[in-house]
Write an enzyme that holds these catalytic residues in place. Structure first.
Site, short mmCIF file in Angstrom:
data_model
loop_
_atom_site.label_atom_id
_atom_site.label_comp_id
_atom_site.label_asym_id
_atom_site.label_seq_id
_atom_site.Cartn_x
_atom_site.Cartn_y
_atom_site.Cartn_z
N ARG A 16 82.34 36.74 95.00
CA ARG A 16 80.99 36.56 94.47
C ARG A 16 80.14 37.81 94.74
NH1 ARG A 16 77.86 31.30 96.21
NH2 ARG A 16 77.54 32.54 98.09
N LYS A 20 73.83 36.59 93.43
CA LYS A 20 73.08 36.45 94.69
C LYS A 20 72.33 37.75 94.95
CE LYS A 20 73.88 34.10 99.07
NZ LYS A 20 72.89 33.03 98.98
N GLU A 43 68.69 24.02 90.33
CA GLU A 43 69.15 23.96 91.73
C GLU A 43 67.98 24.13 92.67
OE1 GLU A 43 71.47 27.19 93.33
OE2 GLU A 43 70.75 28.59 91.82
#
Ligand code: PLP
Ligand code: COI
Length: 339
Positions: free
Chosen positions: A80, A183, A219
């Site tokens: 990620r 992220k 989210e």
């Protein structure tokens, strides 16, 4: 072992002794260094400071029931970080470099790995920043990769008690075709206002809606959403949600436990139909959500004052794997050699 009140730890920075660092310049990553400084020397024109060329990760190491220390899904965090960094046109570490940096950071701070049975764990924060000087808006020519560790307890002070959250009807953490699935620090900068307004109003967190239409659940500020009803584990499919590694794991465990998994858009009104809802993430693990406030209607969706049975089962199974109490049949943990 350090003299720390492990059981009283929350989710905040505790200084440890060492961190690891590695610099990319002149076309290659240099040697991994173990540093005892908490500070980074940084050029004032570094791209991370001006143009937000910054991505990070969050993962944990757990001291198990057998005394061994394990990473949970280290490789997924490495992948990620690569995806996030590539999106911002950064040079990214290989999976091997990511593993080496994390392993050395844990080994150097072995005395800070919380003892088994305290409910605490060692949180790792890998950080990749553009450190090359640049005034034009473009990729840096130098990158710094840092991993620091800090012992942590529960992310929400409620622990495994249900939290109360609010829908965010006004603001977004990421744009529809933007950075939400990565992220990058900017997503979190954009969420600080919503988070602190929600805290001031007595909510533990905010639940964002899809940024294009505000019709679907996206989210939380630092965790994914799931809902459970009729034997189904339902979690949003949205391009602006961070693909949570905890959620990915829970989907597998949900199937193992006999639930059907649905990964699809969740209309806001569907919140009224769930038997259980929760927030999931590395820091939060699973945090049951007891009430969701909707500022539009001024009403609450309610899920009870105790964690529901499926949330308890999922949480128990996940933590059993992380703490080495259950067989790791999916191969999610990596043992760390600690002297
Ligand atoms: N969503 C956001 C916005 C997060 O910051 C995090 C934390 O990493 C998560 C979800 C959960 O992801 P993971 O389970 O990989 O920690
Ligand atoms: C994590 O769960 O690891 C996170 O990164 C959450 C963090 C933004 C506090």
């Amino acid at each position: 072992m350090k003299d720390i009140k492990w059981q009283e730890l929350g989710f905040s920075y505790v200084k440890t002794d060492y961190n690891t660092r590695c610099v990319w310049k002149d076309g290659a990553w240099g040697k991994v260094e173990v540093s005892d400084s908490e500070y980074l020397p940084i050029h004032m024109a570094a791209t991370c400071l001006h143009y937000g060329q910054e991505v990070f990760e969050g993962l944990k190491a757990f001291r198990g029931v057998d005394g061994k220390v394990r990473f949970f899904r280290l490789e997924e965090n490495a992948k990620r970080m690569q995806r996030s960094g590539e999106y911002l046109r950064m040079q990214v570490p290989s999976i091997e470099l990511f593993e080496e940096m994390c392993t050395k950071a844990v080994q150097a701070n072995a005395e800070y790995i919380p003892p088994y049975g305290t409910g605490a764990s060692l949180y790792l924060r890998p950080l990749l920043i553009g450190t090359g000087a640049q005034v034009g808006v473009k990729e840096a020519t130098e990158y710094t990769f840092v991993v620091f560790v800090t012992p942590v307890g529960p992310y929400f002070k409620e622990g495994f008690k249900p939290i109360t959250v609010t829908l965010e009807r006004l603001y977004d953490r990421a744009a529809p075709h933007g950075t939400g699935h990565t992220k990058v620090g900017g997503n979190y900068a954009a969420s600080i206002g919503s988070g602190s307004r929600a805290h001031a109003a007595g909510f533990a967190n905010v639940l964002y809606l899809d940024p294009s239409e505000k019709k679907y659940i996206d989210e939380f500020g630092a965790a994914n959403f799931f809902g459970i009803k009729d034997g189904k584990y339902v979690t949003p499919d949205s391009s602006s949600v961070l693909p949570s590694i905890t959620n990915m794991s829970l989907r597998t465990l949900a199937e193992d436990l006999g639930l059907t998994v649905e990964n699809r858009p969740i209309p806001v009104e569907e919140l009224a139909t769930f038997e259980e809802t929760g927030a999931c993430g590395t820091a939060a693990v699973i945090s049951p959500v007891g009430r969701i406030f909707d500022p539009l209607t001024q009403e609450y969706f309610e899920y009870g004052t105790e964690a529901g049975p499926w949330s308890v089962k999922l949480y128990t199974l996940l933590q059993d794997i992380q703490y080495g109490r259950a067989e790791d049949k999916h191969g999610w943990t990596t043992l760390i050699d600690i002297e």
